[in-house]
Design a protein around this motif. Structure first.
Motif, mmCIF file in Angstrom:
data_model
loop_
_atom_site.group_PDB
_atom_site.id
_atom_site.type_symbol
_atom_site.label_atom_id
_atom_site.label_comp_id
_atom_site.label_asym_id
_atom_site.label_seq_id
_atom_site.Cartn_x
_atom_site.Cartn_y
_atom_site.Cartn_z
ATOM 1 N N PHE A 143 0.837 -1.205 0.000
ATOM 2 C CA PHE A 143 0.000 0.000 0.000
ATOM 3 C C PHE A 143 0.873 1.256 0.000
ATOM 4 O O PHE A 143 0.597 2.215 -0.725
ATOM 5 N N CYS A 146 2.330 1.783 -3.450
ATOM 6 C CA CYS A 146 1.326 2.290 -4.385
ATOM 7 C C CYS A 146 0.947 3.727 -4.058
ATOM 8 O O CYS A 146 0.601 4.504 -4.956
ATOM 9 N N SER A 147 1.015 4.093 -2.799
ATOM 10 C CA SER A 147 0.651 5.441 -2.387
ATOM 11 C C SER A 147 1.607 6.486 -2.963
ATOM 12 O O SER A 147 1.196 7.581 -3.340
ATOM 13 N N THR A 154 6.749 -1.821 -5.792
ATOM 14 C CA THR A 154 5.534 -2.609 -6.023
ATOM 15 C C THR A 154 5.867 -3.937 -6.676
ATOM 16 O O THR A 154 5.391 -5.001 -6.247
ATOM 17 N N PRO A 173 -4.407 -1.376 -1.923
ATOM 18 C CA PRO A 173 -3.341 -0.861 -2.796
ATOM 19 C C PRO A 173 -3.850 -0.377 -4.154
ATOM 20 O O PRO A 173 -3.448 0.686 -4.628
ATOM 21 N N CYS A 185 1.857 1.336 -11.109
ATOM 22 C CA CYS A 185 1.485 0.481 -9.975
ATOM 23 C C CYS A 185 0.200 -0.280 -10.268
ATOM 24 O O CYS A 185 0.070 -1.462 -9.933
#
Length: 315
Positions: A143, A146-147, A154, A173, A185
């Motif tokens: 997560f 991906c943030s 990733t 995510p 991502c």
């Protein structure tokens, strides 16, 4: 004379026994009071932002450090967050725990991923870091990657067993990557089996998120995925939210070109292309585009009739 003496002795023994029980009860109450006080003190430090002191109290009084390290910021956390690969490897060789936890259950791998330090993430994983570690808020390293849009982190995580899909009530995510337009991502997650149709009660699906946030590239990717899987309902939803039916992939193919031959999705796309859009739908998309994705939450404040505001918000 023996009777009164024996009775006096029995009374004395009963009194001493009663004192023992009272002492045990008093000790139990004292320990309970100490634990409650420490819990309140720890909570106080967390609320005030002094997590280091809260972690020290937890580690010292609750003996959490027997199997895992409960520290607020270990040297590994610092090295991972700053991307200092050489220092990180030296700390690992010295025996530092790669799964050390802060009071919020943040691991060094969380820090490496949120800092987009792929080499550090790989070094931690090779040393045994848990790729599916979760904080108290349900946040995983994936997560975090991906943030911030870290495609390298990733892919490293997914290649080493990270689950592409989280539990339904945990931070997702694919929703996070989609909402911020991190196309790379999203592509990696979909490749490794993330469900683009997963519905989260307060967010909807990733497709819905892409449309609401008007992330064009992510919407294109998800639209192609939906077309290839013959998901007519998903394709319809994307188009309703403004997805471009003429978008092309790297092979210059449109969604209708990659849809399964003679499928419902192919038929729907062909009909959609030949049918003019409703004026109401065109107006809705135009208004939402003028408002901008960053201000869509303000639509409810517009001085418009209730039904019209709901229409603009897809309610």
């Amino acid at each position: 004379m023996s009777g009164p003496t024996e009775e006096l002795a029995n009374n004395s023994f009963a009194a001493r026994l009663s004192n023992v029980y009272l002492s045990i009860l008093a000790l139990f109450c004292f320990k309970l009071f100490i634990k409650v006080s420490l819990n309140l003190l720890t909570y106080f430090y967390i609320v005030r932002g002094n997590r280091k002191e809260a972690a020290r109290i937890s580690a010292e009084f609750y003996e959490y450090g027997r199997h895992i390290s409960w520290v607020d910021r270990s040297p590994l956390h610092d090295a991972a967050s700053q991307g200092r690969l050489l220092a990180l490897r030296n700390l690992i060789l010295q025996g530092h725990n790669v799964n050390a936890l802060t009071i919020d259950h943040v691991t060094p791998l969380h820090e490496a991923c949120v800092g987009d330090h792929g080499a550090c993430a790989r070094a931690l994983i090779e040393a045994g870091a848990n790729v599916n570690a979760s904080t108290i808020d349900g946040v995983t390293p994936l997560f975090n990657a991906c943030s911030v849009g870290s495609v390298a982190c990733t892919e490293i995580l997914l290649q080493n067993g990270a689950k592409p899909q989280s539990l339904i009530y945990n931070p997702s995510p694919i929703h996070e990557a989609t909402s911020k337009g991190h196309y790379g991502c999203v592509e990696a997650l979909v490749t490794w089996g993330a469900d683009v149709d997963m519905h989260i009660p307060h967010l909807g699906t990733a497709l819905y998120t892409a449309c609401v946030c008007q992330e064009l590239e992510c919407a294109r990717k998800l639209l192609r995925e939906a077309a290839e899987k013959d998901c007519t309902a998903v394709v319809k939803l994307l188009l309703e939210f403004g997805a471009d039916i003429n978008t092309r992939n790297s092979d210059f193919q449109r969604p209708v070109d990659v849809a399964p031959p003679s499928s419902l999705t192919e038929g729907f796309l062909l009909i959609y292309e030949a049918t003019p859009q409703l004026l109401g739908q065109m107006c809705r998309l135009c208004i939402r585009d003028c408002v901008g994705c960053d201000r869509l939450h303000l639509l409810s404040n517009l001085p418009l009739p209730y039904r019209l505001r709901n229409y603009l918000q897809y309610k």
